[in-house]
Design a protein around this motif. Structure first.
Motif, PDB file in Angstrom:
ATOM      1  N   LEU A 171     133.586  94.105  33.196  1.00 30.16           N
ATOM      2  CA  LEU A 171     133.303  95.086  32.152  1.00 30.16           C
ATOM      3  C   LEU A 171     131.875  94.858  31.686  1.00 30.16           C
ATOM      4  N   LEU A 172     131.035  95.878  31.824  1.00 24.25           N
ATOM      5  CA  LEU A 172     129.610  95.702  31.540  1.00 24.25           C
ATOM      6  C   LEU A 172     129.298  95.648  30.047  1.00 24.25           C
ATOM      7  N   LEU A 173     129.812  96.632  29.302  1.00 27.14           N
ATOM      8  CA  LEU A 173     129.444  96.716  27.888  1.00 27.14           C
ATOM      9  C   LEU A 173     130.477  96.020  27.013  1.00 27.14           C
ATOM     10  N   VAL A 206     132.110  98.010  35.784  1.00 26.05           N
ATOM     11  CA  VAL A 206     132.485  99.257  35.117  1.00 26.05           C
ATOM     12  C   VAL A 206     131.853  99.285  33.724  1.00 26.05           C
ATOM     13  N   SER A 207     131.339 100.448  33.337  1.00 23.79           N
ATOM     14  CA  SER A 207     130.581 100.517  32.086  1.00 23.79           C
ATOM     15  C   SER A 207     131.420 100.294  30.833  1.00 23.79           C
ATOM     16  N   ILE A 208     132.489 101.085  30.643  1.00 25.00           N
ATOM     17  CA  ILE A 208     133.206 101.016  29.365  1.00 25.00           C
ATOM     18  C   ILE A 208     134.691 100.677  29.544  1.00 25.00           C
ATOM     19  N   ASP A 256     128.943  95.799  44.314  1.00 27.62           N
ATOM     20  CA  ASP A 256     129.206  96.647  45.476  1.00 27.62           C
ATOM     21  C   ASP A 256     129.487  98.070  45.022  1.00 27.62           C
ATOM     22  N   LEU A 257     129.987  98.179  43.795  1.00 29.91           N
ATOM     23  CA  LEU A 257     130.292  99.494  43.232  1.00 29.91           C
ATOM     24  C   LEU A 257     130.131  99.440  41.718  1.00 29.91           C
ATOM     25  N   VAL A 258     129.432 100.438  41.185  1.00 26.23           N
ATOM     26  CA  VAL A 258     129.283 100.564  39.733  1.00 26.23           C
ATOM     27  C   VAL A 258     129.981 101.858  39.317  1.00 26.23           C
ATOM     28  N   VAL A 259     130.910 101.763  38.373  1.00 28.83           N
ATOM     29  CA  VAL A 259     131.645 102.949  37.925  1.00 28.83           C
ATOM     30  C   VAL A 259     131.203 103.301  36.504  1.00 28.83           C
ATOM     31  N   ILE A 260     130.684 104.519  36.355  1.00 31.10           N
ATOM     32  CA  ILE A 260     130.244 104.976  35.031  1.00 31.10           C
ATOM     33  C   ILE A 260     130.888 106.336  34.741  1.00 31.10           C
ATOM     34  N   VAL A 261     130.836 106.759  33.488  1.00 26.46           N
ATOM     35  CA  VAL A 261     131.380 108.068  33.131  1.00 26.46           C
ATOM     36  C   VAL A 261     130.443 109.163  33.626  1.00 26.46           C
ATOM     37  N   LEU A 314     129.705 105.381  41.283  1.00 25.88           N
ATOM     38  CA  LEU A 314     130.751 106.401  41.223  1.00 25.88           C
ATOM     39  C   LEU A 314     130.826 106.908  39.783  1.00 25.88           C
ATOM     40  N   THR A 315     130.683 108.220  39.601  1.00 31.00           N
ATOM     41  CA  THR A 315     130.795 108.765  38.243  1.00 31.00           C
ATOM     42  C   THR A 315     132.165 109.405  38.069  1.00 31.00           C
ATOM     43  N   VAL A 316     132.714 109.227  36.876  1.00 32.60           N
ATOM     44  CA  VAL A 316     134.021 109.796  36.574  1.00 32.60           C
ATOM     45  C   VAL A 316     133.925 111.321  36.515  1.00 32.60           C
TER      46      VAL A 316
END
Length: 285
Positions: free
Chosen positions: A41-43, A20-22, A66-71, A92-94
């Motif tokens: 947590l990526l960042l 997840v990005s943030i 398997d899944l990357v979640v970004i805004v 997956l984008t928010v």
């Protein structure tokens, strides 16, 4: 003992690897995956989503996920290139409603700074509540054997978000007619959620220099609407704040909308929202 090692690694890979990005979004994802896996947590704290230059280790985290979640790709501009290299069905984008509007929406904003479209959607609890639905469906698709856990977590999280919404709305209910001003567009979703009375913002951009003209206009607005609260994000310098509020009696609050100092995990999000609400209340008092 070789067999044991193999066994344990195969068990680890059995639960989905989610990046997840943030922090605020990572918190929502953590609440949904509790009992199954802990998302990465990526960042880290000092990396801005807008300008992050990913380290090789971070790029490989993205590739293995398997899944990357970004805004939204426009929000995590620093990651956009790396994200483009990942299969679309693994991202997956928010802010999905943005994408459904098709190209006319993008076109309209092309001439503006990318940061002027607002993607700080985690500041609206309702937006996060509807995102949990999409997220749980995606988790169940990737990892059907844990469906029951995801659904139980979803129910618990929705309840928690509803309680948070009620309590914080109650807290700000006395201030909905108080005129306030914001430094940039970062608080839009927050203002919308609490139906606060914003009379404008000093700058449309999220970042960048602010002209004397904009400063004077802001001062005029503050006087005209009797604004007693100016909300700022932590990147606003004291020097710039002074330029705006010089000669005016107005409260200023710097708000950390990312929750940099709050421990990552499922409790991060409710704590973050509570902190922001407390600061905004302080400012409007």
């Amino acid at each position: 003992g070789n067999q044991e090692i193999n066994q344990s690694t195969s068990q680890v890979t059995a639960s989905p690897n989610i990046v997840v990005s943030i922090k605020p979004i990572h918190s929502i994802v953590s609440a949904l995956t509790q009992g199954v896996s802990t998302p990465t947590l990526l960042l880290n704290a000092n990396q801005s989503a807008h300008h992050a230059h990913l380290k090789p280790s971070q790029v490989s985290q993205l590739e293995k996920a398997d899944l990357v979640v970004i805004v939204h790709p426009d929000f995590e501009e620093g990651l956009a290139k790396s994200i483009r290299n990942i299969q679309a069905d693994k991202v997956l984008t928010v802010d999905q409603s943005e994408d459904e509007q098709g190209h006319e929406h993008e076109h309209e904003h092309e001439h503006e700074h990318a940061g002027s479209v607002n993607h700080h959607s985690w500041l609206n609890i309702e937006d996060m509540r509807s995102f949990t639905q999409a997220l749980s469906q995606r988790l169940i698709k990737i990892d059907p054997k844990n469906k029951a856990i995801y659904l139980a977590n979803l129910d618990a999280l929705k309840l928690k978000l509803d309680e948070l919404q009620d309590a914080t709305q109650q807290q700000l209910s006395n201030y909905t007619n108080q005129p306030l001003m914001t430094y940039n567009n970062a608080f839009e979703h927050f203002i919308e959620n609490y139906k606060l009375k914003s009379v404008g913002r000093v700058s449309r951009q999220h970042e960048g220099e602010i002209s004397i003209f904009k400063v004077l206009k802001a001062k005029e607005s503050i006087k005209e609407h009797k604004v007693n609260c100016l909300l700022l994000t932590t990147d606003a310098t004291q020097k710039r704040i002074n330029t705006i509020v010089e000669g005016l009696s107005i409260n200023t609050e710097k708000v950390d909308i990312m929750g940099f100092d709050i421990k990552p995990g499922a409790d991060h999000y409710p704590q973050l929202i509570q902190n922001i609400v407390n600061k905004v209340e302080q400012c409007l008092k």
